[in-house]
Design a protein around this motif. Structure first.
Motif, short mmCIF file in Angstrom:
data_model
loop_
_atom_site.label_atom_id
_atom_site.label_comp_id
_atom_site.label_asym_id
_atom_site.label_seq_id
_atom_site.Cartn_x
_atom_site.Cartn_y
_atom_site.Cartn_z
N LEU A 22 12.23 72.88 -31.12
CA LEU A 22 10.89 72.39 -30.77
C LEU A 22 9.82 73.42 -31.10
CD1 LEU A 22 9.17 70.15 -29.49
CD2 LEU A 22 9.60 71.24 -27.28
N ARG A 51 7.24 55.49 -29.29
CA ARG A 51 8.07 55.24 -28.10
C ARG A 51 8.80 53.90 -28.22
NH1 ARG A 51 4.29 54.62 -23.63
NH2 ARG A 51 2.93 53.85 -25.28
N ARG A 70 10.85 55.31 -33.65
CA ARG A 70 11.13 56.64 -34.19
C ARG A 70 12.13 56.61 -35.34
NH1 ARG A 70 11.49 60.01 -36.94
NH2 ARG A 70 12.04 62.19 -36.64
N ASN A 71 13.13 55.77 -35.25
CA ASN A 71 14.16 55.78 -36.29
C ASN A 71 13.69 55.17 -37.62
OD1 ASN A 71 14.20 53.29 -34.92
ND2 ASN A 71 16.24 52.84 -35.67
N CYS A 98 4.07 60.14 -28.23
CA CYS A 98 5.27 59.75 -27.50
C CYS A 98 4.91 59.78 -26.01
CB CYS A 98 6.46 60.65 -27.84
SG CYS A 98 6.33 62.35 -27.23
N TYR A 102 6.97 65.74 -26.67
CA TYR A 102 8.10 66.50 -27.17
C TYR A 102 8.65 65.85 -28.45
CZ TYR A 102 7.93 68.90 -22.72
OH TYR A 102 7.51 69.62 -21.65
N THR A 103 9.09 64.61 -28.34
CA THR A 103 9.62 63.90 -29.51
C THR A 103 8.57 63.77 -30.59
OG1 THR A 103 11.12 62.68 -28.07
CG2 THR A 103 10.74 61.77 -30.26
N SER A 104 7.31 63.61 -30.19
CA SER A 104 6.24 63.48 -31.19
C SER A 104 6.08 64.76 -32.01
CB SER A 104 4.92 63.11 -30.52
OG SER A 104 4.53 64.08 -29.57
N LEU A 106 8.54 66.83 -32.88
CA LEU A 106 9.63 66.82 -33.85
C LEU A 106 9.36 65.80 -34.96
CD1 LEU A 106 12.65 67.01 -31.37
CD2 LEU A 106 11.65 68.88 -32.71
N ALA A 107 8.84 64.64 -34.58
CA ALA A 107 8.55 63.59 -35.56
C ALA A 107 7.42 64.01 -36.51
CB ALA A 107 8.18 62.29 -34.85
N ASP A 120 0.58 65.82 -33.62
CA ASP A 120 0.89 65.00 -32.46
C ASP A 120 -0.06 65.31 -31.31
OD1 ASP A 120 2.09 67.51 -31.70
OD2 ASP A 120 3.44 66.44 -30.36
#
Length: 152
Positions: A22, A51, A70-71, A98, A102-104, A106-107, A120
């Motif tokens: 991260l 999300r 996301r996928n 997101c 957090y996930t945003s 990485l994306a 993000d």
């Protein structure tokens, strides 16, 4: 008692932990606050909510945001993927959202690794709501025909 291995057997880990992964992703980004994101969207950036449906149902959605699971993100936003959305362009600015930011991160870093202008929202939808910015309730309609939605 033996110590736990620091790397998977037979493989070399690039990052020692998820926190290190991260941190590396965030070093690639100039992250924005919810108010900065709103300002950039008014100037032409696209807010992309990654999300899953259950989180959008729980926390609401940002009006005008494009929803892409996301996928599917990299394939939908890369202009030359063969599965890209009409909005996918090399000069587009993408702001990924997101739940908590957090996930945003990485994306957005993955999008940047493809040459796209992406960042993000710090704190995700929770920070967006706390900043007093507009949030609509779920449900929303699929307007793209491809599983992506835009919140009216």
């Amino acid at each position: 008692m033996s110590a736990l291995p620091t790397e998977p057997p037979g493989r070399r880990a690039r990052f020692a932990s998820v926190d290190a992964l991260l941190a590396d992703a965030r070093r690639q980004l100039v992250r924005v606050t919810p108010h900065q994101a709103e300002h950039r969207v008014r100037a032409g950036a696209v807010l992309v909510d990654i999300r899953p449906q259950w989180q959008r149902e729980a926390d609401g959605v940002v009006p005008g945001a494009l929803h892409i699971d996301r996928n599917h993100l990299e394939w939908r936003l890369h202009p030359e993927s063969g599965a890209s959305l009409p909005q996918a362009a090399w000069d587009a600015e993408w702001i990924v959202l997101c739940t908590e930011g957090y996930t945003s991160s990485l994306a957005a870093a993955a999008l940047r690794s493809l040459g796209l202008d992406a960042t993000d929202v710090v704190g995700g939808i929770h920070a967006w709501r706390a900043a007093g910015l507009p949030v609509s309730t779920f449900p929303i309609a699929d307007v793209s025909g491809a599983g992506e939605t835009v919140v009216p």
